[in-house]
Design a protein around this motif. Sequence first.
Motif, PDB file in Angstrom:
ATOM      1  N   THR A   1       0.446  -1.439   0.058  1.00 31.74           N
ATOM      2  CA  THR A   1      -0.017  -0.205   0.079  1.00 31.74           C
ATOM      3  C   THR A   1       1.062   1.041  -0.254  1.00 31.74           C
ATOM      4  OG1 THR A   1      -0.152   0.547   2.514  1.00 31.74           O
ATOM      5  CG2 THR A   1      -2.133  -1.339   1.282  1.00 31.74           C
ATOM      6  N   ARG A   2       0.077   2.213  -0.489  1.00 32.04           N
ATOM      7  CA  ARG A   2       1.006   3.673  -1.006  1.00 32.04           C
ATOM      8  C   ARG A   2       0.785   4.218   0.203  1.00 32.04           C
ATOM      9  NH1 ARG A   2       4.183   4.349  -6.386  1.00 32.04           N
ATOM     10  NH2 ARG A   2       4.671   2.223  -6.429  1.00 32.04           N
ATOM     11  N   GLU A   3       1.245   5.631   1.078  1.00 29.17           N
ATOM     12  CA  GLU A   3       0.633   6.592   1.488  1.00 29.17           C
ATOM     13  C   GLU A   3       0.507   7.632   0.263  1.00 29.17           C
ATOM     14  OE1 GLU A   3       2.839   7.117   5.129  1.00 29.17           O
ATOM     15  OE2 GLU A   3       2.219   5.443   5.379  1.00 29.17           O
ATOM     16  N   VAL A   4      -0.559   8.119  -0.001  1.00 23.67           N
ATOM     17  CA  VAL A   4      -0.936   8.994  -0.444  1.00 23.67           C
ATOM     18  C   VAL A   4      -0.177  10.810  -0.069  1.00 23.67           C
ATOM     19  CG1 VAL A   4      -2.452  10.412  -2.817  1.00 23.67           C
ATOM     20  CG2 VAL A   4      -1.895   8.589  -2.298  1.00 23.67           C
ATOM     21  N   SER A   5      -0.836  10.634   1.401  1.00 18.35           N
ATOM     22  CA  SER A   5      -1.076  12.337   1.803  1.00 18.35           C
ATOM     23  C   SER A   5       0.662  12.446   2.517  1.00 18.35           C
ATOM     24  CB  SER A   5      -2.382  12.110   2.851  1.00 18.35           C
ATOM     25  OG  SER A   5      -1.644  10.930   3.895  1.00 18.35           O
ATOM     26  N   VAL A   6       1.482  11.450   1.753  1.00 23.32           N
ATOM     27  CA  VAL A   6       2.837  11.734   2.923  1.00 23.32           C
ATOM     28  C   VAL A   6       3.646  12.760   1.404  1.00 23.32           C
ATOM     29  CG1 VAL A   6       4.652  11.033   3.777  1.00 23.32           C
ATOM     30  CG2 VAL A   6       3.180  10.202   4.172  1.00 23.32           C
ATOM     31  N   ARG A   7       3.456  13.880   2.306  1.00 21.58           N
ATOM     32  CA  ARG A   7       5.015  14.655   1.017  1.00 21.58           C
ATOM     33  C   ARG A   7       5.554  15.601   1.735  1.00 21.58           C
ATOM     34  NH1 ARG A   7       1.362  16.768  -3.922  1.00 21.58           N
ATOM     35  NH2 ARG A   7      -0.305  15.463  -4.072  1.00 21.58           N
ATOM     36  N   PHE A   8       6.911  16.373   0.984  1.00 19.12           N
ATOM     37  CA  PHE A   8       7.670  16.903   1.956  1.00 19.12           C
ATOM     38  C   PHE A   8       7.027  17.854   2.659  1.00 19.12           C
ATOM     39  CE2 PHE A   8      11.658  19.737   1.891  1.00 19.12           C
ATOM     40  CZ  PHE A   8      12.288  19.137   2.555  1.00 19.12           C
TER      41      PHE A   8
END
Length: 150
Positions: free
Chosen positions: A118-125
């Motif tokens: 699964t990928r975490e879409v909301s995690v950004r720099f």
Amino acid sequence: MSLLSVFKPLILKRASTSVQSTVFTRGKRTATGVNVAAKQRLISLFGLVTRTRKQPRRLKLSYEDQLKHATIHRAFQLHRRQVRESRQVELEKQYAAIKDANDELLKISPELFAQSKTREVSVRFPLEYRIPTHTPPKIAWDHSWTAPQK
């Protein structure tokens, strides 16, 4: 608009021997009466209109130097191929190791395997982090800033 209308002002007609030329241009006059600088400008402008891929000038080498050049070129191509193939082998080994690890994880725990995919879409720099620059900022420190509430 034709090419002739574009280049007509640039083409200097041959000056008559009895009449002085009234065209004032910079550059050395040749025996033909055509200004070398204007001729070069005409050639360069014509090159812009008929733009093609420029190729390097062919080397003028003796037969022995051609053999040396060809040998060195082939050796360098061989070296590049060996480096490329060794990188490809390393990548294939890494891919095989990753595939084996995924298969092993699937055998041991299907839940962990599903979580790992699964990928975490909301995690950004974080935008709060500053980007290094060569000049100092106008405002050195913002004392009123607080972290956003989660």
